[in-house]
Design a protein around this motif. Structure first.
Motif, short mmCIF file in Angstrom:
data_model
loop_
_atom_site.label_atom_id
_atom_site.label_comp_id
_atom_site.label_asym_id
_atom_site.label_seq_id
_atom_site.Cartn_x
_atom_site.Cartn_y
_atom_site.Cartn_z
N CYS A 1 0.75 -1.33 -0.22
CA CYS A 1 -0.13 0.02 -0.06
C CYS A 1 0.89 1.17 0.06
O CYS A 1 1.98 1.20 -0.04
CB CYS A 1 -0.87 -0.03 1.11
SG CYS A 1 -0.37 0.65 2.49
N THR B 1 1.75 3.26 2.21
CA THR B 1 2.49 3.54 3.32
C THR B 1 3.75 2.66 3.00
O THR B 1 4.94 3.20 3.28
CB THR B 1 1.69 2.87 4.57
OG1 THR B 1 0.59 3.41 4.87
CG2 THR B 1 2.82 2.95 5.87
N TYR C 1 9.32 7.13 5.88
CA TYR C 1 8.47 6.66 6.94
C TYR C 1 9.27 5.27 7.45
O TYR C 1 9.84 4.79 6.89
CB TYR C 1 7.17 6.50 6.61
CG TYR C 1 5.84 6.50 7.62
CD1 TYR C 1 6.00 7.55 8.85
CD2 TYR C 1 4.85 5.40 7.48
CE1 TYR C 1 4.89 7.40 9.55
CE2 TYR C 1 3.99 5.61 8.67
CZ TYR C 1 3.90 6.30 9.60
OH TYR C 1 3.05 6.45 10.58
N HIS D 1 2.46 -5.02 6.18
CA HIS D 1 1.47 -5.02 7.21
C HIS D 1 0.18 -5.49 6.69
O HIS D 1 -0.80 -5.82 7.53
CB HIS D 1 1.28 -3.52 7.70
CG HIS D 1 0.86 -2.59 6.90
ND1 HIS D 1 1.87 -1.93 6.05
CD2 HIS D 1 -0.38 -1.97 6.78
CE1 HIS D 1 1.13 -1.17 5.34
NE2 HIS D 1 -0.11 -0.91 5.67
N GLU E 1 3.53 -0.48 15.26
CA GLU E 1 2.77 -1.11 14.20
C GLU E 1 3.66 -2.17 13.28
O GLU E 1 4.60 -1.82 12.83
CB GLU E 1 2.43 0.07 13.26
CG GLU E 1 1.20 0.75 13.91
CD GLU E 1 0.64 2.00 13.00
OE1 GLU E 1 -0.50 2.46 13.11
OE2 GLU E 1 1.29 2.42 12.01
N ILE F 1 5.79 -1.14 10.09
CA ILE F 1 5.69 0.04 10.24
C ILE F 1 6.48 0.95 11.05
O ILE F 1 7.52 1.82 10.87
CB ILE F 1 4.16 0.72 10.03
CG1 ILE F 1 3.52 0.06 8.74
CG2 ILE F 1 4.19 2.30 9.82
CD1 ILE F 1 1.92 0.59 8.95
N GLU G 1 -7.10 -6.29 5.78
CA GLU G 1 -6.39 -5.24 6.53
C GLU G 1 -6.88 -3.72 6.02
O GLU G 1 -7.48 -3.08 6.64
CB GLU G 1 -5.05 -5.25 6.78
CG GLU G 1 -4.53 -4.41 7.65
CD GLU G 1 -4.19 -2.96 7.38
OE1 GLU G 1 -4.13 -1.94 8.10
OE2 GLU G 1 -4.10 -2.68 6.09
N VAL H 1 -7.41 6.89 11.16
CA VAL H 1 -6.27 6.02 10.92
C VAL H 1 -6.26 4.77 11.42
O VAL H 1 -7.05 4.76 12.52
CB VAL H 1 -5.03 6.53 11.01
CG1 VAL H 1 -4.93 6.65 12.60
CG2 VAL H 1 -3.90 6.15 10.50
N ASN H 2 -6.15 3.59 10.94
CA ASN H 2 -5.78 2.23 11.58
C ASN H 2 -7.14 1.76 11.86
O ASN H 2 -8.25 2.19 11.71
CB ASN H 2 -4.83 2.30 12.81
CG ASN H 2 -4.14 1.01 13.38
OD1 ASN H 2 -4.81 0.86 14.50
ND2 ASN H 2 -3.48 0.57 12.79
C1 BGC Z 1 -2.04 1.18 7.67
C2 BGC Z 1 -2.60 1.50 9.21
C3 BGC Z 1 -1.73 2.37 9.82
C4 BGC Z 1 -1.25 3.47 9.06
C5 BGC Z 1 -0.06 4.66 9.67
C6 BGC Z 1 -1.81 2.18 7.16
O1 BGC Z 1 -1.02 2.00 5.73
O2 BGC Z 1 -3.04 0.36 7.24
O3 BGC Z 1 -2.74 0.40 9.88
O4 BGC Z 1 -2.06 2.91 10.88
O5 BGC Z 1 -0.76 3.04 7.72
O6 BGC Z 1 1.09 3.96 10.19
#
Ligand code: BGC
Length: 355
Positions: free
Chosen positions: A45, A47, A56, A70, A121, A124, A157, A300-301
């Motif tokens: 995704c 992120t 990040y 994730h 996370e 992440i 997710e 978020v999340n």
């Molecule tokens: C994830 C979330 C996460 C967010 C920020 C997103 O891509 O799906 O679970 O909280 O990124 O880190």
């Protein structure tokens, strides 16, 4: 260090652009959780793109590299008896782990609303991800997925993130006498399209705006019974949607939305973009919001309830429609292809079962 049966994992060096590599890592430590999982697939995704670009991401304490990923889907390989999960079942790992203090939100299972920022996370922030051939997870942070969904279970997710956005939109709508009916989603990526799916399931009149005028997105929206728009966003001001789910994170799109707040409307910001300085008339914004009873909020999340709502939404969705969201399946050996954006991508999935 590495056992006889090494585990291949996609790792990155946080803060360093294009540091992703496939490497052997030790067997997942028992401390990570009692359930041992064979990875089936991993979704990529925005992120992940940010992490791969070095903008990040944070490695676990005492480690240099972070295992990426994730959006998981795996098959239980080992599980203690009576833990609620059995060998062979399909599961997804919950992304966020509560902060250790814990704050009042994390203490009550609402880690998605963590108040002190000390949460971790997977893949992440401060915790290894699911982008490895095997991972471990605690039963409290695993969610069962219907095996009949096959690889589509990897959509759980992102759907959980959207289920949370909807949960909050439902709570934020302030007009008591009439429910919200018209939905505008901006951005027809996976989050936008899944947001539109949940809107259609709730009986909304669904409109989706995206800058792409061609490709698979217009038909995906039409097949939900929705209306697809591209071109000038300002033209959508006349639509006066009750609810806007903003999934682009693009400042120009957000600026256009914030300049046309319809009476009583709710704007849910669900996309993360890069910081961008631009002029913004706070006085005009305040006037617009106050005089229209406007609401803007961010989300978020997701917590466990949202994963359950997401599983329910996926179970009710048309499987062929869901399958069209996965536009590329890339074998693990070619993971760099999966991490490189291509025109026409919606959801790209790394397939751990494909040789
Ligand atoms: C994830 C979330 C996460 C967010 C920020 C997103 O891509 O799906 O679970 O909280 O990124 O880190």
């Amino acid at each position: 260090m590495i056992g006889a049966d090494p585990v291949r994992a996609i790792t990155i060096l946080p803060g360093v652009a294009n540091s992703a590599r496939l490497e052997d890592v030790p067997e997942p430590p028992k401390d990570d959780g009692a359930i041992l999982v064979d990875t089936i697939a991993l979704g990529v995704c925005g992120t992940d793109h940010e992490i791969v670009a070095g903008h990040y991401g944070e490695a676990p304490d005492g480690q240099k590299r972070l295992i990426l990923g994730h959006e998981s889907l795996g098959r239980v390989r080992e599980a203690p008896s009576r833990c609620g999960f059995a060998v062979g079942e399909h599961i997804v790992g919950i992304v966020r782990q509560p902060d250790p203090v814990p704050c009042p939100a994390c203490a009550t299972g609402e880690w998605d609303m963590c108040r002190n920022g000390l949460y971790t996370e997977h893949g992440i922030k401060g915790r290894n991800g699911f982008g490895a051939e095997r991972f471990r997870i605690a039963p409290d942070f695993a969610v069962k997925v219907d095996p009949a969904l096959g690889i589509l279970g990897v959509l759980l997710e992102p759907t959980s993130v959207v289920a949370k956005a909807w949960d909050h939109c439902d709570r934020v709508w302030r007009l008591k006498s009439a429910p919200a009916r018209t939905l505008l989603v901006t951005g027809a990526g996976p989050i936008g399209l899944l947001g539109a799916l949940l809107g259609a399931q709730r009986g909304y009149e669904v409109h989706v705006y995206d800058h792409n005028a061609s490709g698979p997105k217009p038909a995906l929206v039409r097949d939900l019974g929705g209306i697809y728009h591209s071109g000038e966003l300002d033209e959508l001001a006349a639509l006066a949607p009750d609810l806007v789910m903003e999934c682009t994170g693009v400042p120009q799109v957000i600026a256009a939305l914030l300049s046309h707040v319809a009476a009583d409307s709710v704007i849910c910001l669900a996309g993360v973009g890069a910081p961008a300085k631009r002029e913004f008339d706070i006085g005009a914004f305040n006037r617009m919001m106050v005089l229209n009873n406007g609401t803007v909020f961010g989300t978020v999340n997701a917590n466990r309830r949202h994963y359950a709502a997401a599983a329910d939404a996926l179970a009710r969705a048309d499987r062929d429609w869901l399958a069209r969201l996965i536009t590329r399946r890339v074998p693990l050996d070619n993971f760099t292809d999966a991490l490189t954006k291509q025109k026409g991508d919606i959801k790209v999935v790394i397939d751990f079962a494909q040789a």
